[in-house]
Design a protein around this motif. Structure first.
Motif, PDB file in Angstrom:
ATOM      1  N   VAL A 195      13.943  -5.849  38.731  1.00 31.20           N
ATOM      2  CA  VAL A 195      12.452  -5.871  38.090  1.00 31.20           C
ATOM      3  C   VAL A 195      11.997  -5.987  37.372  1.00 31.20           C
ATOM      4  O   VAL A 195      12.191  -4.151  36.413  1.00 31.20           O
ATOM      5  N   ALA A 196      11.972  -6.986  36.251  1.00 31.02           N
ATOM      6  CA  ALA A 196      11.331  -7.140  34.484  1.00 31.02           C
ATOM      7  C   ALA A 196      10.168  -6.673  35.251  1.00 31.02           C
ATOM      8  O   ALA A 196       9.892  -5.916  33.465  1.00 31.02           O
ATOM      9  N   MET A 197       8.950  -7.112  35.513  1.00 31.83           N
ATOM     10  CA  MET A 197       7.841  -6.821  34.941  1.00 31.83           C
ATOM     11  C   MET A 197       7.397  -6.895  36.904  1.00 31.83           C
ATOM     12  O   MET A 197       7.705  -7.873  37.371  1.00 31.83           O
ATOM     13  N   LEU A 198       6.453  -5.998  37.425  1.00 37.04           N
ATOM     14  CA  LEU A 198       5.447  -5.548  38.346  1.00 37.04           C
ATOM     15  C   LEU A 198       4.223  -5.654  38.105  1.00 37.04           C
ATOM     16  O   LEU A 198       4.038  -5.144  37.972  1.00 37.04           O
ATOM     17  N   LYS A 199       3.534  -6.606  37.748  1.00 44.35           N
ATOM     18  CA  LYS A 199       1.723  -6.629  37.964  1.00 44.35           C
ATOM     19  C   LYS A 199       1.189  -7.520  38.645  1.00 44.35           C
ATOM     20  O   LYS A 199       0.762  -8.537  38.185  1.00 44.35           O
ATOM     21  N   LEU A 200       0.431  -6.729  39.191  1.00 50.61           N
ATOM     22  CA  LEU A 200      -0.052  -7.956  39.982  1.00 50.61           C
ATOM     23  C   LEU A 200      -1.991  -8.612  39.951  1.00 50.61           C
ATOM     24  O   LEU A 200      -1.945  -7.107  39.776  1.00 50.61           O
ATOM     25  N   VAL A 201      -2.133  -8.952  40.051  1.00 54.50           N
ATOM     26  CA  VAL A 201      -3.663  -9.813  40.383  1.00 54.50           C
ATOM     27  C   VAL A 201      -3.985  -8.946  41.068  1.00 54.50           C
ATOM     28  O   VAL A 201      -5.524  -8.615  40.721  1.00 54.50           O
ATOM     29  N   ARG A 202      -3.701  -8.905  42.442  1.00 50.58           N
ATOM     30  CA  ARG A 202      -4.698  -7.954  43.405  1.00 50.58           C
ATOM     31  C   ARG A 202      -3.444  -7.824  44.315  1.00 50.58           C
ATOM     32  O   ARG A 202      -3.183  -8.276  45.203  1.00 50.58           O
ATOM     33  N   ASP A 203      -3.437  -6.229  44.408  1.00 48.02           N
ATOM     34  CA  ASP A 203      -2.152  -5.835  45.612  1.00 48.02           C
ATOM     35  C   ASP A 203      -2.580  -5.447  46.722  1.00 48.02           C
ATOM     36  O   ASP A 203      -3.790  -4.903  47.568  1.00 48.02           O
ATOM     37  N   TYR A 204      -2.300  -6.466  47.217  1.00 46.80           N
ATOM     38  CA  TYR A 204      -3.064  -7.230  49.071  1.00 46.80           C
ATOM     39  C   TYR A 204      -2.256  -5.971  49.790  1.00 46.80           C
ATOM     40  O   TYR A 204      -1.150  -5.534  49.882  1.00 46.80           O
ATOM     41  N   ARG A 205      -3.722  -5.849  50.209  1.00 44.60           N
ATOM     42  CA  ARG A 205      -2.813  -4.967  51.713  1.00 44.60           C
ATOM     43  C   ARG A 205      -2.759  -5.218  52.923  1.00 44.60           C
ATOM     44  O   ARG A 205      -3.592  -6.426  53.357  1.00 44.60           O
ATOM     45  N   TYR A 206      -1.744  -5.456  53.344  1.00 43.31           N
ATOM     46  CA  TYR A 206      -1.229  -6.020  54.981  1.00 43.31           C
ATOM     47  C   TYR A 206      -1.953  -5.110  56.127  1.00 43.31           C
ATOM     48  O   TYR A 206      -1.289  -4.392  56.617  1.00 43.31           O
ATOM     49  N   GLU A 207      -2.615  -5.467  56.513  1.00 37.91           N
ATOM     50  CA  GLU A 207      -3.705  -4.320  57.234  1.00 37.91           C
ATOM     51  C   GLU A 207      -3.241  -5.007  58.588  1.00 37.91           C
ATOM     52  O   GLU A 207      -3.043  -3.032  59.253  1.00 37.91           O
TER      53      GLU A 207
END
Length: 266
Positions: free
Chosen positions: A137-149
């Motif tokens: 993983v070179a980069m992990l920058k999420l616009v929204r870190d979605y939570r799977y309820e």
């Protein structure tokens, strides 16, 4: 930039094949998805000893790595690195032409079933799937870190699942030079390139609208720094401002095209 002093060199098997000594052509695509990219390189009139550097001795030998550097005298950089997938040599009149196909990834994805507990975040799923896929993983920058309820379950290839989760997080996932990037094209880019008619632009920008995206197709003298997410500071009478590269192709030849074509979005 100038269009003189072209430099291109293929490195494989511990030997360098320079454009100065060998007629060399190449087409190197790059795009913003998780499918492996395949480049095509042609070399003329190689000896049998040289040809053997591109061929596996046994079918079960590991793939042979290959690098392609390109640019201009005084400014040369890595354009592509990958693993040879096929080699074919044919005669064209008195010339012997060898075509080498090179993949930028060795991934062999198979269908898998996975499940994650309730409340798991997208970032955690992506990291675990990338680890299972042996994908750095070179980069992990999420616009929204979605939570799977309700948790997350899927049956697909690991890379396809990474793409699906990234999409749920409103973020793009792509593989470049064997590494995973999960980020918006407009976030995290550090390389900015000025482009106008005085420093390499060829022709005029061509406007496009596709899949809800707007941008310009650009041509310039070969620029090895251009890749996914590169920021282009474009200055022309058609458009002035920043654009973000989402794909393109580098084209190399000794006397023909020596250019970078790309699509860049607003």
């Amino acid at each position: 930039m100038r269009n003189f002093g072209r430099v291109a060199e293929v490195i494989a098997g511990g030997k360098t094949f320079s454009m100065k000594e060998f007629n060399l052509e190449a087409s190197v695509p790059f795009d913003s998805d998780t499918l492996p990219n395949e480049s095509e390189i042609k070399l003329w009139n190689l000896s049998e000893d040289s040809l053997n550097l591109f061929r596996k001795k046994k079918d079960n030998d590991p793939p042979i790595p290959l690098r392609l550097n390109a640019g201009y005298e005084g400014d040369v950089g890595l354009l592509f690195s990958g693993y040879i997938s096929s080699v074919q040599t044919v005669w064209d009149g008195v010339d012997k032409v060898t075509t080498i196909h090179v993949l930028d990834s060795l991934r062999k994805d198979t269908q898998q079933e996975i499940s994650f507990a309730k409340g798991t975040y997208g970032s955690a799923i992506i990291r675990q799937l990338a680890q299972q896929a042996n994908l750095p993983v070179a980069m992990l920058k999420l616009v929204r870190d979605y939570r799977y309820e309700d948790g997350y379950s899927a049956s697909d290839t690991l890379v396809s699942m990474i793409s699906q989760v990234a999409e749920d997080c409103q973020t793009r996932a792509y593989i470049s030079k064997g590494k995973l990037y999960v980020r918006s094209l407009r976030e995290g880019a550090s390389n900015l390139i000025q482009l106008d008619k005085t420093n390499g632009m060829i022709g005029l920008p061509e406007y496009f609208e596709e899949n809800g995206l707007k941008g310009y197709r650009l041509k310039q003298q070969l620029q090895y720094r251009v890749t996914i997410g590169t920021v282009m500071e474009l200055s022309s009478f058609i458009f002035q401002g920043k654009l973000y590269v989402q794909g393109g192709t580098h084209r190399i030849s000794r006397s023909g095209d020596f250019m970078t074509e790309c699509e860049a979005v607003l």
